[in-house]
Write an enzyme that holds these catalytic residues in place. Structure first.
Site, PDB file in Angstrom:
ATOM      1  N   ASP A   1      57.511   9.387  51.814  1.00 47.33           N
ATOM      2  CA  ASP A   1      56.376   9.539  52.707  1.00 47.33           C
ATOM      3  C   ASP A   1      55.456  10.598  52.080  1.00 47.33           C
ATOM      4  OD1 ASP A   1      54.823   9.667  55.138  1.00 47.33           O
ATOM      5  OD2 ASP A   1      56.619   8.996  56.200  1.00 47.33           O
TER       6      ASP A   1
ATOM      7  N   ASP B   1      50.667   8.679  54.770  1.00 50.77           N
ATOM      8  CA  ASP B   1      50.408   9.033  56.164  1.00 50.77           C
ATOM      9  C   ASP B   1      48.904   8.974  56.474  1.00 50.77           C
ATOM     10  OD1 ASP B   1      51.745  10.170  58.614  1.00 50.77           O
ATOM     11  OD2 ASP B   1      50.291  11.776  58.272  1.00 50.77           O
TER      12      ASP B   1
ATOM     13  N   GLU C   1      49.526   3.857  55.887  1.00 54.81           N
ATOM     14  CA  GLU C   1      49.614   3.833  57.348  1.00 54.81           C
ATOM     15  C   GLU C   1      48.200   3.793  57.901  1.00 54.81           C
ATOM     16  OE1 GLU C   1      51.017   6.323  61.283  1.00 54.81           O
ATOM     17  OE2 GLU C   1      50.027   7.309  59.619  1.00 54.81           O
TER      18      GLU C   1
ATOM     19  N   HIS D   1      58.697   5.326  64.013  1.00 56.20           N
ATOM     20  CA  HIS D   1      59.025   6.574  64.700  1.00 56.20           C
ATOM     21  C   HIS D   1      57.921   7.061  65.630  1.00 56.20           C
ATOM     22  CE1 HIS D   1      56.526   7.506  61.358  1.00 56.20           C
ATOM     23  NE2 HIS D   1      56.396   8.764  61.743  1.00 56.20           N
ATOM     24  N   ASP D   2      56.846   6.318  65.732  1.00 59.84           N
ATOM     25  CA  ASP D   2      55.729   6.717  66.601  1.00 59.84           C
ATOM     26  C   ASP D   2      55.564   5.807  67.816  1.00 59.84           C
ATOM     27  OD1 ASP D   2      54.992   8.825  64.898  1.00 59.84           O
ATOM     28  OD2 ASP D   2      53.765   7.502  63.654  1.00 59.84           O
TER      29      ASP D   2
END
Ligand code: NOJ
Ligand code: MG
Length: 536
Positions: free
Chosen positions: A104, A206, A269, A330-331
């Site tokens: 990430d 990200d 993302e 995870h969001d």
């Protein structure tokens, strides 16, 4: 037009991505938080699942204000997760298994404890001042404009020392880097090179669409669709803070760095409507290889909506742009909670039969659900800052359930987030050997996808249906595979317009039907999905 021979496709087009939230995968040292040695221990599990690409959420040094998405050193490992030796071992063990590792990369903002920011804030004439986004107060002394933080409140934080504000799209502990500054670009590209040199196979970037902000710092307009139940961030449209035209130059430069090395992958993302999303493939596909497609996460679980979205996406992809699908992360609330445990099987079938690289969120393969979090257990800063709006991300970040022992085999210590109450039933060990489990079902789907070029890389064409049914065909030169899914809770019948006379069921959410022949009228039970090979 390429033919459907797997050898003509890149690894990241053929394989399945598996996201690990490292704090919650496996805790080896007993501090209640997952770590790299824990992940190493579980690599055989992932491999046996049939998955070859692992993306791990941030593992760098971080004060953990946003659980690792606030990085204080981009080229080191957080001691909580292990050492650089552990990392090297992890990468080596992954490669030994013919698997790949995606890290990430969090370029939009650093931690406020990063030495770059410490320097930047120290004085107005510090050489790193312009590495972050500093502005004078508005004439009334308030923030420079109306830009809001994703995590609530103004995106501007006043710094008394130099009497200016700095911009932070997320927490005030996450100041945004100034990507218009070439020194920032070069420093961050060197971060990529550091990991690429080590042999990392790619990055998930990200908030890629946030990287550049309006040069004139114009106020964002009000959002006409805003309602009180939403996050205060949604009061404005992000017209001047995200998806700025110049972002595509940055993405292209990032891609060039990736391309300095052989066969590496760039994932972005990006939460944007499809028309804007596909721009991130870049001119002549010189942008992200895979701009994450979150439609299955965001859309209501409705056959017509999803059918429309699939076809719109297929139609919007640029020539040569490879699709991808994400079902959870995870969001966002877990799929089994969003659609229910039974329908989650249909969702898995959808994810693994659509055209494009699928991303599976750890735990979804065993049917993990959101875990209720009591107010005094809340960890997520988003929930702490904007309470009561259903924005807590802790429920989908709970520890992986490995077995029926205490703490589900995740840790010998006290887990940082609570476990699901039913972990004694719902865990890897139990499900691995059970015919009817979600895990066994996932494994079957993965095997099928990976052995059938029609599913892995084949063409997609819609078969238009009605009601709760969603149907399509995936095909290679040799084979046509028909997929029909009932997204509803009642039985459905399809008896018109079936584009074949006979098909044999290869896989089914209700396993008894495997081998059955489909004829002109197809009856589907509630929450049922079928994959069938069309007889030619
Ligand atoms: C997106 C990440 O997925 C999320 O977890 C994080 O809070 C924000 N970016 C800020 O980095
Ligand atoms: Mg640990």
């Amino acid at each position: 037009m390429k033919d459907f021979k797997p050898e003509n496709y890149k690894w990241w087009q053929k394989e399945i991505v598996y996201q690990i939230y490292p704090r919650s995968y496996r805790d080896k040292d007993g501090d209640g938080i997952g770590d790299l040695p824990g992940i190493i221990e579980k690599l055989d599990y992932i491999k046996d699942l049939g998955i070859k690409v692992v993306w791990i959420s941030p593992i760098y040094p971080s004060p953990m204000a946003d659980f690792g998405y606030d990085v204080s050193d981009y080229t080191a490992i957080h001691p909580m997760f292990g050492t650089m030796q552990d990392f090297d071992k992890l990468l080596d063990e992954i490669h030994k298994r013919d698997m790949r590792l995606i890290l990430d990369f969090v370029p939009n903002h650093s931690s406020n404890e990063h030495k770059w920011f410490q320097e930047s804030r120290s004085s107005k004439d510090n050489p790193k001042r312009d590495w972050y986004i500093w502005k004078d107060p508005a004439p009334d002394g308030g923030p420079p404009n109306n830009w809001g933080s994703v995590f609530g409140g103004s995106a501007w934080e006043y710094d008394e020392n130099t009497e200016q504000y700095y911009y932070h799209a997320f927490l005030k502990e996450q100041p945004d880097l100034n990507w218009r500054n070439p020194e920032v670009q070069e420093a961050m590209f060197n971060v990529l090179r550091f990991w690429l040199e080590k042999g990392v196979d790619g990055f998930r970037v990200d908030v890629m669409w946030h990287l550049i902000k309006d040069a004139q710092f114009r106020d964002n307009p009000p959002n006409p669709d805003y309602t009180e139940d939403k996050s205060p961030y949604d009061k404005h449209l992000q017209a001047f803070t995200t998806d700025q035209p110049e972002v595509h130059d940055i993405v292209e430069k990032m891609r060039s760095v990736i391309d300095e090395y052989d066969a590496r992958l760039l994932i972005g993302e990006i939460y944007l409507p499809v028309e804007q999303l596909v721009e991130y493939y870049g001119k002549d596909n010189r942008g992200a290889h895979l701009p994450f497609n979150f439609q299955l996460v965001l859309l209501p679980w409705d056959a017509r909506e999803i059918e429309a979205a699939i076809n719109k996406y297929e139609g919007a992809l640029p020539p040569g742009g490879w699709p991808n699908w994400v079902l959870g992360n995870h969001d966002n609330s877990r799929i089994a909670t969003r659609v229910g445990a039974k329908q989650a099987r249909v969702a898995a079938m959808l994810l693994l039969t659509l055209r494009g690289t699928p991303t599976i969120y750890y735990g979804d393969e065993i049917g993990m659900e959101d875990v209720p979090i009591a107010p005094d257990q809340v960890q997520d800063p988003q929930e702490k800052n904007i309470p009561g709006k259903g924005l807590n991300r802790d429920p989908e970040r709970t520890p992986m359930q490995w077995d029926s022992s205490e703490n589900a085999g995740f840790t010998n210590g006290k887990p940082w987030l609570p476990l699901m109450k039913n972990y004694k039933e719902l865990n890897v060990e139990k499900e691995w050997n059970s015919e009817e489990s979600m895990l066994t079902f996932y494994r079957k789907l993965i095997v099928l996808r990976q052995k059938e070029p029609a599913l892995q890389i084949g063409k997609y064409r819609p078969v238009l249906t009605e009601g709760n049914l969603l149907a399509y065909i995936r095909s290679s030169e040799e084979k046509e595979i028909f997929i029909i899914l009932n997204l509803g809770n009642s039985g459905e019948i399809m008896d018109t317009d079936i584009p074949f006379s006979e098909a044999v069921i290869l896989a089914s959410t209700h396993s008894l039907r495997e081998g059955e022949k489909l004829k002109s009228t197809i009856k589907l039970q509630s929450n049922e999905g079928l994959i069938a090979e069309i007889e030619k």
